[in-house]
Design a protein around this motif. Structure first.
Motif, PDB file in Angstrom:
ATOM      1  N   ARG A  61       0.849  -1.198   0.000  1.00  0.00           N
ATOM      2  CA  ARG A  61       0.000   0.000   0.000  1.00  0.00           C
ATOM      3  C   ARG A  61       0.881   1.243   0.000  1.00  0.00           C
ATOM      4  N   ARG A  62       0.299   2.356  -0.373  1.00  0.00           N
ATOM      5  CA  ARG A  62       1.085   3.569  -0.492  1.00  0.00           C
ATOM      6  C   ARG A  62       0.577   4.680   0.431  1.00  0.00           C
ATOM      7  N   VAL A  63       1.510   5.574   0.766  1.00  0.00           N
ATOM      8  CA  VAL A  63       1.151   6.890   1.280  1.00  0.00           C
ATOM      9  C   VAL A  63       1.696   7.852   0.229  1.00  0.00           C
ATOM     10  N   LEU A  64       0.825   8.357  -0.601  1.00  0.00           N
ATOM     11  CA  LEU A  64       1.204   9.109  -1.798  1.00  0.00           C
ATOM     12  C   LEU A  64       2.221   8.313  -2.616  1.00  0.00           C
ATOM     13  N   ALA A  65       3.455   8.808  -2.745  1.00  0.00           N
ATOM     14  CA  ALA A  65       4.408   8.121  -3.611  1.00  0.00           C
ATOM     15  C   ALA A  65       5.171   7.014  -2.880  1.00  0.00           C
ATOM     16  N   ASP A  66       5.030   6.920  -1.551  1.00  0.00           N
ATOM     17  CA  ASP A  66       5.824   5.961  -0.793  1.00  0.00           C
ATOM     18  C   ASP A  66       5.108   4.625  -0.670  1.00  0.00           C
ATOM     19  N   SER A  67       5.774   3.585  -1.172  1.00  0.00           N
ATOM     20  CA  SER A  67       5.195   2.246  -1.160  1.00  0.00           C
ATOM     21  C   SER A  67       5.648   1.491   0.079  1.00  0.00           C
ATOM     22  N   PHE A  68       4.712   0.840   0.764  1.00  0.00           N
ATOM     23  CA  PHE A  68       5.033   0.053   1.954  1.00  0.00           C
ATOM     24  C   PHE A  68       4.528  -1.376   1.795  1.00  0.00           C
ATOM     25  N   ILE A  69       5.370  -2.312   2.234  1.00  0.00           N
ATOM     26  CA  ILE A  69       4.919  -3.693   2.374  1.00  0.00           C
ATOM     27  C   ILE A  69       4.323  -3.811   3.773  1.00  0.00           C
ATOM     28  N   VAL A  70       3.075  -4.230   3.852  1.00  0.00           N
ATOM     29  CA  VAL A  70       2.448  -4.470   5.155  1.00  0.00           C
ATOM     30  C   VAL A  70       2.331  -5.980   5.290  1.00  0.00           C
TER      31      VAL A  70
END
Lengths: 446, 170
Positions: A61-70
Motif C-alpha cells: 500500500r502507499r502513502v502518496l508516492a511511498d510504497s510500503f509492504i504491510v
C-alpha cells in the motif's frame, strides 16, 4: 503552469472562516504542501489485519508516492516496511498481495525476511569482504517511522514523533467501533476495489465527513427506484452531525420508541448478531442508538479514511440489509485520486448475512455503486472547474449552519450520547472541522 | 475442449448474440438488454489484482466490481432511466468492441462463449476518453425465445480501473 504565487496565509484565513478559495481543489502548490506538511506527518490508514491473517501474508500500500509492504511476519507481528531495497533502491515487492517468507530484490538478489531483516546478500565475502566491508547484521528494510493498530486497522505515520495513535484517534474511536467492532471477533475487510478518478482527494473526504445536504438531490435516483424503505431526502435532515477528535460523521434518526435490539433489527441486523453487538459496545455506545436514537452513516477520519454504513433493500420482497464500507482517498495529484474501497463485515456474522451485506454494498458503493457513481461525477466536475484562473476569484461558501456572526444557528444537541459536539439537521460543521485540521497542517512548517 | 468451428451454426448464433447485445448497449437500450438476460442471471466482474507469477491467482475470489442478480441489474437499469442519474447525464458515448469469440458446447442447452471486449467511453468535451479491456466468459442458454445470457464473468485487464465508475455494462 501557474505563476499566481500562493498566498498561503490568506488562503488559510479564508478557509477558517468557511469561505474556501476554490483553487485549493486544483492547485499544484497546495498539493505540494499537502504532501510535505500533511501526509508527511499525519496518521494514515494502510490496511486491516484481516487482509493479512496468516504469517507471510502481505499487501502493498502507499502513502502518496511511498510504497510500503504491510506483512505479518513469522512471529505473527504486523510490519510496515518501506518497499525500497537498501542497495540500489529497487522496489523489492512488486505484487500488491500474496504470501512470502522472504522478499528478494530482482536487481542483485538482496533478500529480506518478511520482518524486513536483510538475510541474503550474494557474494558477501567476494564483493564486500564480508562483515567488515558491509555489516549485514541489523540491516533491514526501513520500517514506517511510526505504526499503530486500532480494531485491526493498521495506520502509519511518516513522522516518528507523531502522537501515539490512541491519542490521535481520541473521541473518534467511540464511533469507529460501530463500523469495525460489532463483536469481539472484529471486522473483516474484502477488496479493495481500486479505481482512479480525476478528482481532488479532499472533496470525497469532506463529503463523507458531513455532507448530509447533498443526499436528497445527488442521490435522488436511488430514492426514485425504491432502493430504500423510506425517502432519504426527508430522513437526512433529521439526522445528527457530530465532530469528535480528528473525525466527523453523519447519522440517521431512527424511528421513535425502539430499544437497542429493535433499532438494530430495524436497520436489518439479524437476531444472531445483536447480542454480540450489545456486548462489544459500551453502555454509552448502546445509548447513542437506544436512547438518542441515532445510527451512524458516513464519516471521515482525518485525513483520508472514510467509512459508510447504510441499509438498502436487497430484493423484491423488501429485505433490508446493512453494509459497511471503508474507503481511502489516495492522492495521486491535485487533480487525480485513487479510490480504495473495501467491503467490511463482522467476522462472526452468519454467512447468509455476509452474502447479503456484500450485495447491499455492491449496489450502493464502490466502483459500480449507485450512490458512488453520482458522487464521483460531482467531484470530478468540481476539480475540473477549480483548475482555471476564475477559480482564484471565487470563494466557496462553506458556512452552512452559522449566522453571519459565526454562531451556530441552533444549539448543539443535548440528547446525543456520543462524545464530541453534535448538531441535528443540515450544516457544514463537519467539513469546517476537517478543513481546520487541514489548515493547521498546512501552516506548520516543522 | 476445442471451440466449435466458425462454420458451426451454434457458434454463429452465439457470435451474433454478442454483437446484437453490444448494439443494444451502445444505443443505451437497457430495457432491451435486460430482455436478453435469464431471470437467474449472475453477472460477475471480479477485482483483478497484481500478484507474483506462481501465486496461483490474479483475481479476488470474494470481491468484485459487480456481482449482480436480476434484482440488482434491474435496479441499475431503472436508475439510469430516472431523471436523476447525473453520472450518465449527459450520457457516455460508448462503443463495445467484441472480438476473439470462441464457442464451446457445454452439453445440453447451454453454450460457453468466450470473447474479448474493448469498451471505449467518452463523456463531455474536454475529458480524456476511457478504455476498459476485458475478457468475458458467458453462458448462453437456448430458450423458446432464442439465446439468453445466463452467466457472465468479466475478467478486466486492469487492477486499477481508469474509468470514473461502472455506470455502464460490459
Amino acid at each position: 503552469m501557474n505563476f499566481a504565487g500562493l498566498q498561503l496565509e490568506s488562503v488559510l484565513a479564508d478557509v477558517r472562516r468557511g469561505m474556501i478559495p476554490a483553487h485549493v481543489y486544483g492547485d499544484p502548490e497546495i498539493f505540494a504542501l499537502e504532501r510535505d506538511r500533511l501526509f508527511a506527518r499525519s496518521w494514515v490508514f494502510l490496511a486491516h489485519e484481516s487482509e493479512i491473517p496468516e504469517p507471510g501474508d502481505y499487501v502493498v500500500r502507499r502513502v502518496l508516492a511511498d510504497s510500503f509492504i504491510v506483512a505479518r511476519d513469522e512471529s505473527g507481528a504486523v510490519r510496515a516496511m518501506f518497499n525500497m531495497c537498501l542497495h540500489r533502491g529497487m522496489q523489492v515487492c512488486r505484487a500488491e498481495m500474496g504470501n512470502a517468507s522472504h522478499f528478494r530484490c530482482p536487481y542483485h538478489a538482496w533478500t529480506y525476511r518478511n520482518d524486513g531483516r536483510l538475510t541474503g546478500l550474494p557474494f558477501h565475502d567476494e564483493a564486500y569482504g564480508g562483515e567488515d566491508g558491509f555489516p549485514r547484521k541489523d540491516q533491514a528494510l526501513l520500517p514506517a517511522p511510526a505504526m499503530g493498530i486500532h480494531n485491526g486497522l493498521i495506520f502509519i505515520s511518516l513522522d516518528a514523533d507523531a502522537p501515539p495513535l490512541p491519542d490521535y484517534l481520541g473521541d473518534f474511536a467511540f464511533y469507529l467501533d460501530f463500523y469495525t467492532r460489532q463483536s469481539t471477533a472484529g471486522v473483516e475487510l474484502r477488496g479493495p476495489q481500486r479505481w482512479r478518478i480525476k478528482a481532488n482527494w479532499k472533496i470525497g473526504a469532506e463529503n463523507f465527513a458531513g455532507d448530509s445536504y447533498h443526499t436528497p438531490h445527488t442521490h435522488a435516483s436511488v430514492v426514485d427506484i425504491g432502493l430504500f424503505r423510506e425517502p432519504k431526502a426527508s430522513k437526512r435532515k433529521e439526522g445528527a452531525l457530530y465532530v469528535a477528535g480528528p473525525g466527523a460523521g453523519t447519522t440517521y434518526k431512527l424511528p421513535p420508541g425502539g430499544d437497542f435490539a429493535g433499532q438494530l433489527r430495524y436497520v436489518g441486523y439479524p437476531d444472531a448478531m445483536i447480542p454480540a453487538m450489545g456486548a462489544a459496545w459500551s453502555a454509552q455506545q448502546r445509548a447513542l442508538i437506544a436512547d438518542s436514537g441515532f445510527m451512524v452513516s458516513a464519516a471521515t477520519l482525518f485525513p483520508n479514511l472514510s467509512l459508510v454504513h447504510n441499509w438498502p433493500q436487497i430484493d423484491d420482497s423488501g429485505t433490508v440489509v446493512p453494509f459497511i464500507s471503508l474507503r481511502q482517498w489516495q492522492p495521486v495529484s491535485q487533480r487525480e485520486t485513487e479510490v480504495l474501497s473495501w467491503f467490511a463485515v463482522d467476522a462472526a456474522a452468519p454467512e447468509e448475512f455476509k452474502r447479503n451485506s456484500y450485495k447491499a454494498y455492491l449496489m450502493c458503493f464502490g466502483s459500480s455503486g449507485m450512490f458512488e457513481q453520482d458522487d464521483v461525477e460531482n467531484w470530478v466536475s468540481i476539480t475540473d472547474m477549480a483548475a482555471g484562473s476564475m477559480a482564484r476569484r471565487l470563494n466557496l461558501n462553506s458556512r452552512m449552519g452559522l449566522t453571519s456572526a459565526g454562531q451556530p444557528i441552533k444549539p448543539p444537541l443535548d440528547a446525543f450520547a456520543g462524545p464530541g459536539v453534535a448538531y441535528q439537521g443540515f450544516g457544514e460543521f463537519n467539513q469546517r472541522h476537517w478543513l481546520r485540521q487541514w489548515s493547521d497542517h498546512l501552516e506548520r512548517e516543522k | 475442449m476445442k471451440p466449435l468451428p466458425y462454420t458451426d451454426p451454434a457458434h454463429q448464433a452465439a457470435h451474433q448474440f454478442l454483437v446484437e447485445e453490444a448494439a443494444l448497449l451502445d444505443a443505451a437500450d437497457y430495457a432491451g438488454w435486460l430482455d436478453l438476460l435469464c431471470e437467474d442471471i449472475r453477472y460477475l466482474m471480479p477485482v483483478r489484482v497484481t500478484t507474483a507469477r506462481g501465486a496461483g491467482f490474479d483475481a479476488l475470489a470474494d470481491m468484485g466490481h459487480f456481482d449482480e442478480d436480476m434484482y440488482a441489474l434491474r435496479k441499475r437499469v431503472q436508475r439510469l432511466a430516472t431523471d436523476h442519474a447525473w453520472t450518465e447525464d449527459p450520457p457516455s458515448r460508448t462503443r463495445h468492441f467484441v472480438s476473439n469469440v470462441r464457442t464451446f458446447r457445454n452439453g445440453g442447452v447451454e453454450l460457453r462463449v468466450e470473447s474479448a471486449l474493448l469498451l471505449f467511453r467518452s463523456r463531455g468535451d474536454t475529458r480524456e476518453a476511457d478504455l476498459v479491456s476485458a475478457g468475458r466468459t458467458d453462458v448462453l442458454r437456448e430458450t423458446a425465445a432464442g439465446l439468453r445470457l445466463a452467466r457472465r464473468e468479466i475478467l478486466v485487464d486492469e487492477a486499477v480501473l481508469r474509468t470514473q465508475n461502472l455506470a455502464v455494462f460490459l
